[in-house]
Every structure is written in C-alpha cells, then in structure tokens.
Design an enzyme around this catalytic site. Structure first.
Site, PDB file in Angstrom:
ATOM      1  N   ARG A 188       0.863  -1.199   0.000  1.00 33.61           N
ATOM      2  CA  ARG A 188       0.000   0.000   0.000  1.00 33.61           C
ATOM      3  C   ARG A 188       0.890   1.236   0.000  1.00 33.61           C
ATOM      4  NH1 ARG A 188      -2.229  -0.093   6.297  1.00 33.61           N
ATOM      5  NH2 ARG A 188      -0.176  -0.250   7.209  1.00 33.61           N
TER       6      ARG A 188
ATOM      7  N   ASN B 159      -4.639   7.400   4.572  1.00 32.93           N
ATOM      8  CA  ASN B 159      -4.262   6.696   5.798  1.00 32.93           C
ATOM      9  C   ASN B 159      -2.777   6.882   6.055  1.00 32.93           C
ATOM     10  OD1 ASN B 159      -5.270   4.576   7.851  1.00 32.93           O
ATOM     11  ND2 ASN B 159      -3.348   3.719   7.118  1.00 32.93           N
ATOM     12  N   GLU B 160      -2.461   7.514   7.159  1.00 28.74           N
ATOM     13  CA  GLU B 160      -1.066   7.680   7.612  1.00 28.74           C
ATOM     14  C   GLU B 160      -0.134   8.164   6.499  1.00 28.74           C
ATOM     15  OE1 GLU B 160       0.105   4.008   9.520  1.00 28.74           O
ATOM     16  OE2 GLU B 160      -0.904   4.578  11.362  1.00 28.74           O
TER      17      GLU B 160
ATOM     18  N   TRP C 279       3.358  -7.910  11.026  1.00 31.60           N
ATOM     19  CA  TRP C 279       3.156  -8.522   9.718  1.00 31.60           C
ATOM     20  C   TRP C 279       3.825  -9.893   9.713  1.00 31.60           C
ATOM     21  CZ3 TRP C 279       4.568  -3.271   6.994  1.00 31.60           C
ATOM     22  CH2 TRP C 279       3.478  -2.409   7.097  1.00 31.60           C
TER      23      TRP C 279
ATOM     24  N   GLU D 234      -6.722   4.713  15.678  1.00 33.11           N
ATOM     25  CA  GLU D 234      -6.361   3.297  15.814  1.00 33.11           C
ATOM     26  C   GLU D 234      -5.671   3.145  17.165  1.00 33.11           C
ATOM     27  OE1 GLU D 234      -4.035   1.953  12.467  1.00 33.11           O
ATOM     28  OE2 GLU D 234      -5.359   2.939  11.033  1.00 33.11           O
TER      29      GLU D 234
HETATM   30  C1  GAL Z   1      -1.340   1.246  11.119  1.00 31.18           C
HETATM   31  C2  GAL Z   1      -2.204   1.342   9.873  1.00 31.18           C
HETATM   32  C3  GAL Z   1      -3.264   0.262   9.841  1.00 31.18           C
HETATM   33  C4  GAL Z   1      -2.643  -1.056  10.138  1.00 31.18           C
HETATM   34  C5  GAL Z   1      -1.951  -1.014  11.454  1.00 31.18           C
HETATM   35  C6  GAL Z   1      -1.321  -2.358  11.779  1.00 31.18           C
HETATM   36  O1  GAL Z   1      -0.152   1.934  10.960  1.00 31.18           O
HETATM   37  O2  GAL Z   1      -2.835   2.583   9.789  1.00 31.18           O
HETATM   38  O3  GAL Z   1      -3.881   0.244   8.579  1.00 31.18           O
HETATM   39  O4  GAL Z   1      -1.730  -1.354   9.146  1.00 31.18           O
HETATM   40  O5  GAL Z   1      -0.942  -0.033  11.416  1.00 31.18           O
HETATM   41  O6  GAL Z   1      -1.004  -2.492  13.082  1.00 31.18           O
END
Ligand code: GAL
Length: 664
Positions: free
Chosen positions: A103, A141-142, A311, A303
């Site tokens: 992404r 996103n970020e 991952w 979040e």
């Molecule tokens: C954040 C991101 C999320 C997801 C998460 C994983 O940085 O915005 O989409 O990837 O980390 O922990």
C-alpha cells in the site's frame, strides 16, 4: 464520547456482519471507521463506481445506532490504475520504482494520481456527504508512513525544481542559499537540480533540508486537494481528519492540520518485533504532539492497539490491563475519541497477524471483556473528563524542521533525535509535570518552564519568543548543540551558541562528538547536582561561562574541570544550558530543581507511574507489569469514579492498573 472500532466489512462474509454488529452493540461501541482501503470495491474499473457493499454495511451499522467515520481509499490505488499509469508508483533513492503489491504506492507529486484522487474522493463525498449518521471523514491513511514520505522519480524531480523556483525566484538566490560553490555544485539551469538520489558521499545539507520541506509541502497540498473535494460535497457538520504518524517523516502535521477539523493519531505502544512496549514517556510525548498540533484541541485516536500486532513478525501480546491503561493515558492527555484497531484479526492479507479485539475465530474472549470494562467505566464520566481543561505548566519544543536537520546530520553515531528528545521529556514525565508540545507558532504565555531540547536548527521567530519569555521572568532550558544552524542549514558564523549566547550567558569554543560506546564523566558542583555523577555521552559542549554559573563540570579528558551545565540570569528569568547527554538520575535531579524553582507543580511517583491532572479530574496509570504502586495524591478530596469511594492522601495501584478520580 465516541468509542469504537476499525472495521473491515469487505474482509468478512456478509452473513457474519449481523453477528459482528450485535457484538459491537453489546460492547457499547458507538462509532466505526471503515473503507479506507476499499478503492477497488468502490471503483472496480475506471469510472464505474459501486458503493453497494459499504452502503449495506453502513445501513446495518447505523440501524444499530453506530455512527460511521469514512476513510478515503487513496492509500491503496487499485491494480487497474497502476497498470494503466505505472508512473504513479513512487521511486526510492536508488532510482528503483516501488512495485504494486502493498500500500501507499503512489508519489504524492503525480498529477495523474491527483486526477484519480479527485474523482474517487468526489464520488464518495457525493454519495455519502449527506448521510445523517456519517459523522466524519479521514483522508487517506497515515501520510508518509512506511517510507512513503519521500519519492525520487522524474516527476518528483520536476516538482521539486518548480517548488525551488517558487521559493528562490532566481538561481543566484538558490546557489547562495545552498552554498553550491562548495564542490562545484553551482546550478546554471533549474533543470540541473537533482532530487537527492544515491551519491558516492553525502548530499548538500541545504538541498536535503529543502527536499524534506518540499516533500512535506507536497503532502500538505495533496491533503488539501482531498479536503477541498470533500468540503464541496459534504454537510458542514461532517468533520475532516487524518490519522497522523509523528516519527520524523518529511511531513508537516502542523501545516496539514490547518485544513482539518481534528487531528487523529494511531497509537501503537508496541508493534512487530518489539519485545516490550516503548516507555510510558515515549507514548505520552506522542499524545502531547497530537494535542499540540491544533493548539490544545482534543484529537481522535483513530487506531488504538488492542491485540498483538505485526506482519511477518508478531509483536508482544498486550497484558491484561494494557488496553485500559493506554486508553486512559490517551484520554488523560487529550484524546476525545478512541477507535480500537481492529475489530477482528483477518484470515488473509499482509495483516493476518494483526490481532484485534476478536481473534481469527471471532469469539469474544479476554480482550473483548477488557474493552467492555473500559467502555463501561467511561459511561458516566467520559464526557466530563474529555471536556475538563488540561493546563500545562511546562512546554517542550518540537519542530519538524529541526528533526529533519538532525536526521540529515546526526553528527554522532550515538545520536538519535527521538532518543535525545525523550531524554529531556522523560524527567518531566517522571515528575508528572503537565507538559505541552510547542513550536514557533505557539504562544509561551503562562508556562512556568519552556524546554528546548537539541535546538540545532535555530528558528528566529521562536528565538525571539524565548528571549521575550525569559526577559519577562520565564525559565528556559537548552540542551547541547543548540543555536548551531541557520534556517537554510548553514552553520552560524557566530561563536556558539549563536543567537542564544546572551541568553545563556556562555560561549562554546570547542566541542566533541562521542560515538556509541564512548563517554566522558560529569560531576555536579552546585545546588541539587552537588555530589551527583553521571556519564556524559553523545556530545560534549565545552562551555565557557560568561555571566552564567556552573552547575556541573566534566571530569575526564583534557577538558576536565570545564563547565558542562550552566544557569544564567537573563532579564527577570533564568536560562539553563545542558552541554551533554546526561544520565536519567542527574537529569531528573536537575529538572526537579528547575521545576521547583519555577513553581511548576510536580508529583513524585515511582518509575512507570503516570499521574495526569485535568481541571476536574486526576487519572493515574501504573505502567509497570509487575510492581504495585503507592501514590501520594496532591492536596484535595477525590472520588474514585469506578467505586464512588472517597479517596484522600494515598492511592494504591496494582501493576498495570489505571484509575480515574474526580476532584470534589
Ligand atoms: C497502522 C495502519 C493500519 C494497520 C496497522 C497495523 O499503521 O494505519 O492500517 O496497518 O498499522 O497495526
């Protein structure tokens, strides 16, 4: 207040949605964020829009009383778009084009990508902009995360050149401001100027700093492009936000926030390969940055970690108590809404091992119960808590450009911008002094102490503010290597600390960079430092006091006996200079004296205990996983919001416990 979850309905069979929503309702969730990676679903082929999946999910959620925050899906340009326009892909510093497959695979300078962004964002806004239960929007996103802040392709190069032409007007100006006479770098045509791809040695530091500014500006305008499309098509009361990351990217959150109603932030105290969470002060500092980005305005945690994350490597499993503790810490420091990441762990995709409130089996267990406990605990007092004033007594300087300048030239293998910043923030956090993050835009009025750690890239506006603040009785603390650089990243021609010389009452005529493993020693000679010793690492400024008094001196090497820490009277105020990286014990003793002299309130607690005061509340969090804590409360009568019991004097907290007290 809003408490919710990040939900990905597209990753689950529709037959499961009703159960998910029922479980969310039972949990007490009142908001979800969705759709931020759903471009392919919403535009399966160019120009054909299909919102039906999200329409159905939103219907189900909102019929059950759950509000929705929608993400624009631009962090994931779909395969058809990249196939048609591979030039959208970013390029790394080696000139290698980044591939489709994860992404954030776009360069923010791609004009073609801007056009596609406008279309999808406008379509979404037209479709959902009047929905009564969609309360807000998150752009993308970020931004800049996962190394997507800098791209080094041909279109980036042209945009950089245009940006420079706008900034400098003439090549003479640019050449002068970059010192291009050095190594025959004088440019005679704008098109000669490179983006800083790999070179044999190191690039010109002035070019590098301008490149970071350019990258940050590019993201700010890209975000503005999105907010413009949204605002044209949505109701006035739908808010706009973006979930920032604050770790030294070439992004200027402060600039971007001007186009947003709220700042949001993604709070991951532990992730991936980390064996344990980062320090409580590191988490707290990030919250201060969020609150500081819009001048004290509350923000969303879009979040909030709720399970082990990673991952290919799965991270630390948050212990029982962590979810509540990190939630309470966030709210204590200014978060107005908490959205847990993620509702449930996916069965497929790169984030298969990002655990959430529910794990792969979808059965509510310990984490679900813990989130429920948190939500229940906030029902009665949550709204009053977030509305209650946070009044900081100390201000900590943080400036993105200063961070970039340091990262361009760390000057010692032992230097980490973040670590040195935290070195100075941690004593305030340990002493539970209420802090704000400030930069050159902020007013310094009302603060008892302003500390300016590693003020390398001197900002003339801020220096002036500091001078006036100190003249009028304020206390300022500088640390080593301050006042060295001019805004164009040249070294000052003045004796160090440059513009700060008069304020600090010192000169620095020599200095030494210490590499990893090297150290000098410092002895305290005055005040609360008397008799204390500390290792001196990273950097040693050899200080020659002019009007300042000496609080500590070096004890090793040819500069044994030279001043390492000083204190100066300036106007009605006091200015400290700390010339080296001190150990926590000595630094905390010094800051304690500074805070006490300046009249800032401190609450001494054992390591890992955080106490935050709001006007009508006091919260306490014990970050230790194994040590109970006893806290001496500040004067006053309190009521434990969970039990309604009166508390006065001392408070006991089990490991990982957190508590909210209401002041009587
Ligand atoms: C954040 C991101 C999320 C997801 C998460 C994983 O940085 O915005 O989409 O990837 O980390 O922990």
């Amino acid at each position: 207040m809003y408490i919710g979850v990040d939900y990905y309905p597209e990753q689950w069979p529709e037959s499961r949605w009703p159960e998910d929503v029922t479980l969310m309702k039972e949990l007490g969730v009142n908001v979800v964020r969705i759709a931020e990676f759903g471009w392919q679903l919403m535009e399966p082929e160019e120009g054909r829009y299909d919102f039906s999946l999200y329409d159905r999910a939103i219907k189900l959620l909102t019929e059950n009383g759950i509000k929705v925050v929608l993400g624009t899906p631009t962090a994931t340009p779909p395969a058809w778009l990249i196939q048609k326009h591979p030039e959208i892909l970013p390029t790394d510093e080696n000139g290698v084009q980044i591939s489709f497959g994860a992404r954030r695979h776009y360069t923010v300078n791609s004009r073609i990508f801007h056009e596609y962004t406008k279309k999808i964002v406008t379509e979404m806004a037209m479709h959902y902009g009047q929905h009564p239960d969609i309360i807000g929007w998150q752009t993308d996103n970020e931004y800049g995360h996962e190394k997507s802040d800098r791209s080094y392709g041909e279109e980036d190069r042209q945009s950089f050149q245009a940006w420079l032409e706008k900034k400098y007007g003439t090549l003479d100006q640019l050449n002068e401001n970059w010192g291009t006479v050095f190594w025959s770098q004088t440019y005679t045509d704008w098109s000669q100027i490179p983006v800083p791809r790999k070179v044999l040695q190191e690039h010109n530091p002035s070019l590098l700093l301008d490149f970071d500014r350019f990258c940050a500006d590019a993201y700010t305008s890209y975000n503005k492009l999105q907010t413009d499309c949204l605002r044209e098509n949505i109701r006035d009361d739908q808010f706009l936000t973006h979930n920032f990351v604050y770790t030294d990217q070439a992004i200027n959150q402060w600039d971007m926030a001007e186009d947003l109603d709220y700042v949001s932030y993604d709070n991951y105290p532990v992730w991936g390969g980390l064996a344990e969470p980062v320090s409580p002060s590191a988490i707290a500092h990030q919250h201060d940055l969020c609150r500081g980005t819009k001048n004290g305005k509350g923000y969303w945690v879009m979040e909030e970690l709720s399970g082990a994350q990673g991952w290919s490597k799965i991270g630390y499993l948050p212990r029982p108590g962590h979810i509540k503790l990190w939630t309470y810490q966030a709210i204590s420091r200014g978060a107005e809404a908490i959205v847990y990441f993620r509702w449930r762990a996916a069965h497929f995709g790169t984030e298969e091992f990002c655990h959430g409130i529910l794990d792969h089996d979808g059965i509510p267990k310990r984490k679900y119960n813990e989130v429920k406990e948190v939500i229940d605990s906030l029902k009665e007092h949550g709204d009053d808590w977030i509305a209650s004033k946070y009044e900081a007594q100390a201000a900590v300087y943080y400036d993105t450009e200063n961070a970039w300048a340091w990262n361009i030239q760390p000057q010692s293998s032992a230097f980490s911008h973040r670590q040195e910043l935290l070195r100075h923030y941690t004593p305030a956090h340990k002493l539970n002094v209420a802090t704000d993050a400030v930069n050159s835009r902020s007013s310094l009025e009302g603060y008892k102490v302003v500390f300016v750690p590693i003020y390398f890239l001197e900002n003339p506006i801020f220096t002036e503010k500091l001078k006036r603040y100190a003249e009028n009785g304020g206390t300022v603390v500088f640390s080593y290597r301050s006042g060295v650089k001019k805004p164009n990243n040249f070294v000052t021609g003045q004796t160090l600390p440059g513009e700060l010389t008069e304020m600090t009452g010192i000169t620095i005529n020599e200095y030494e960079s210490l590499q990893t493993g090297q150290q000098n020693k410092v002895n305290g000679v005055k005040g609360s430092l008397s008799g204390l010793e500390s290792a001196a690492t990273v950097w040693c400024d050899l200080i020659d006091p002019v009007t300042a008094e000496v609080l500590a001196e070096y004890d090793d090497c040819f500069y044994k006996g030279t001043a390492a820490v000083t204190k100066n009277k300036y106007g009605k105020g006091t200015v400290y200079y700390i010339g080296t990286a001190l150990e926590e014990t000595m630094l905390t003793a010094l800051y304690k004296e500074i805070f006490q002299e300046a009249g800032a309130e401190i609450i001494e607690t054992q390591n890992g205990v955080e106490v935050v005061r709001r006007e009508k509340f006091l919260s306490a969090m014990n970050h230790s996983v194994d040590r109970p804590a006893e806290i001496a409360l500040p004067e006053g009568n309190y009521i434990d919001c969970a039990t309604n019991q009166k508390i006065k004097g001392a408070l006991k907290l089990a490991p990982l416990a957190s508590i909210l007290l209401k002041k009587e």
